[in-house]
Design an enzyme around this catalytic site. Sequence first.
Site, PDB file in Angstrom:
ATOM      1  N   THR A 140     -87.586 -30.760 -10.869  1.00 32.68           N
ATOM      2  CA  THR A 140     -87.163 -32.022 -10.260  1.00 32.68           C
ATOM      3  C   THR A 140     -88.408 -32.861 -10.025  1.00 32.68           C
ATOM      4  OG1 THR A 140     -85.279 -30.898  -9.323  1.00 32.68           O
ATOM      5  CG2 THR A 140     -85.994 -32.867  -8.157  1.00 32.68           C
ATOM      6  N   SER A 152     -76.749 -29.836  -3.220  1.00 33.94           N
ATOM      7  CA  SER A 152     -78.152 -29.951  -3.615  1.00 33.94           C
ATOM      8  C   SER A 152     -79.063 -29.419  -2.520  1.00 33.94           C
ATOM      9  CB  SER A 152     -78.467 -31.429  -3.862  1.00 33.94           C
ATOM     10  OG  SER A 152     -79.848 -31.603  -4.101  1.00 33.94           O
ATOM     11  N   GLY A 176     -88.380 -28.279  -6.647  1.00 37.08           N
ATOM     12  CA  GLY A 176     -88.515 -26.840  -6.419  1.00 37.08           C
ATOM     13  C   GLY A 176     -87.204 -26.121  -6.178  1.00 37.08           C
TER      14      GLY A 176
HETATM   15  O1  DON Z   1     -80.276 -30.479  -6.435  1.00 40.41           O
HETATM   16  C1  DON Z   1     -80.863 -29.412  -6.430  1.00 40.41           C
HETATM   17  O2  DON Z   1     -81.043 -28.742  -5.447  1.00 40.41           O
HETATM   18  C2  DON Z   1     -81.471 -28.935  -7.737  1.00 40.41           C
HETATM   19  N1  DON Z   1     -80.729 -29.475  -8.845  1.00 40.41           N
HETATM   20  C3  DON Z   1     -82.895 -29.344  -7.765  1.00 40.41           C
HETATM   21  C4  DON Z   1     -83.568 -28.846  -8.997  1.00 40.41           C
HETATM   22  C5  DON Z   1     -85.001 -28.695  -8.868  1.00 40.41           C
HETATM   23  O3  DON Z   1     -85.623 -28.968  -7.879  1.00 40.41           O
HETATM   24  C6  DON Z   1     -85.657 -28.101 -10.046  1.00 40.41           C
HETATM   25  N2  DON Z   1     -86.957 -27.617  -9.738  1.00 40.41           N
HETATM   26  N3  DON Z   1     -87.251 -26.497  -9.653  1.00 40.41           N
END
Ligand code: DON
Length: 563
Positions: A372, A443, A464
């Site tokens: 992300t 999320s 993360g």
């Molecule tokens: O929304 C969420 O919690 C996840 N889709 C976030 C994904 C993310 O942080 C990827 N990194 N490791």
Amino acid sequence: MTSLHSISASIILLFIASCSPNTEQQKGLVTENAMVVSARIEASTIGAELMKKGGNAFDAMVATEMALAVTFPFAGNLAGGGFMVYRLEDGSVGSIDYREKAPLQASRDMYLDKEGNVIPGMSTTGAMAIGVPGTVDGILQVHEKFGTLALEDILAPVIALARKGFVVTKKQENRLKYYDSILTEVNGKPLKEFSGKKEGDTIKRISLANTLESISKKNRDGFYSGEVAQKMITFIQEKGGILTLEDLEIYRAQWRDPVQFNYEDLNIISMGPPSSGGITMAQIFKMIEPYDIGQYEHNKDEYIQLLTESFRRAYADRNYYLGDPDFVDIPTEKLLDSAYLKNRMSSFNVEKATLSSSIKNGEMNYYESDETTHYSIVDQFGNAVSVTTTINGGYGSKLYSDELGLFFNNEMDDFSAKQGVPNMFGLIGAEANKIQPQKRMLSSMTPTIVEKDNELFMVVGTPGGSTIITAVTQTILNTHEFDMSMQEAVNANRFHHQWLPDMVTFEPNGFDDSTLQKLSIKGYIHNKGYARIIGKVDAIKVLPSGLLEGGADPRGDDTAIGF
Ligand code: DON
């Protein structure tokens, strides 16, 4: 229209303007007026540039978000989603949820086979993993509500950057190499724009520039209907996906009240559901508040223990109670009730780890790192913007439309495909986060703004996955309890626990053997011999002098730019 020439000249000027000497503490970039901290220098520069020309933090947000889509396709996006928390110069706060939604044709068991088992990879890779994209509607609504510059003027430098191209960094080369075979496999061919690109090579994003032009000219209709929408849906359906034109047509980002809570003299403002970030972080802070953290040494056993026990309890609640507030009733008041939280911590025994529930969890299967992206902005008027945006996994579903220049998200994996079965972050979901058409998946993204004595104090967030909430918590504690500069607070080693799997994860090399030994004796299982980075925090702190200090995470190519 801003020429690229003038942008590069301004980059140099902004750098010179901002390289004030940082002595006593190890400080990040310090500036007087405004700042953007993001995962890429080009994105931070474009945002800062717009503010220098008189735009505000919201104009800068639109440009920064799109510039990340151009230069950081690993996570920056148009076909993903995100959350933004803001605080205006007059102290009023709010947030927008531009999270993806499950398509109309989605259903609870769509990722299960006839025997009711989760079909491996189906929610993470390829067209079935895609949720309805929210990013473009999100930034357009932000622009409509708070923007001061014309959309064309905001997007012009981004489009110019996409046409001219950006230079690949070493970290980017490594990521492209790592993902090359899966990108090739999912798309049935190597991706011309990205495959085999090395440090120093230039990647031009011509098709993405055309998609951005369409949005610049037609606003929402340049993405959610008309030619771009048609091409998007044809592409997704040809690849076996279930998104329809109607899904795009009816998608709307939502303005929502943020979660706010006090910790000592701080007021912390963060994202509410469908992000778990705000509520879970509030629970953690409320659980640790009765303890005198000042008596602990930073990142030593007692501190790690207290935080771990609060993380454990908060994540257990997260996974059970939280989901899309448009679909489930969330007992927010109860979850944040002091007596409830005090009671939750009553089983904390300093001599011994509490065991996480004996519910059998699936194999722990942590996905590699930080896909992300988060950016923080403060403008010269005193407005602050905290944004976390994602396509979930690195390059999302891995599906790429050459024609539109878009990687599509695999956000559907953030739903609980089956109760008790962990998703790619090892998170175990429950009924509240089951798949339903038009629902938003839960999320962990935690874009956050902190006030101290009613004044803006910090803008902070990170990627993360499941580790986002604990990384943001530690960054705030690093500054507040351990008096670190913004940069030191970002640099400091981090650890994580999420209830299940019952394991404390430590970043590599940051924790001494005797600390780990003491924790082992008390029954804490930790990631011996296996380590990874946790988060990439990009943050801004307002110093007592009123100057801004950036904390750009050295774990990535992250950069603070300002004036
Ligand atoms: O929304 C969420 O919690 C996840 N889709 C976030 C994904 C993310 O942080 C990827 N990194 N490791």
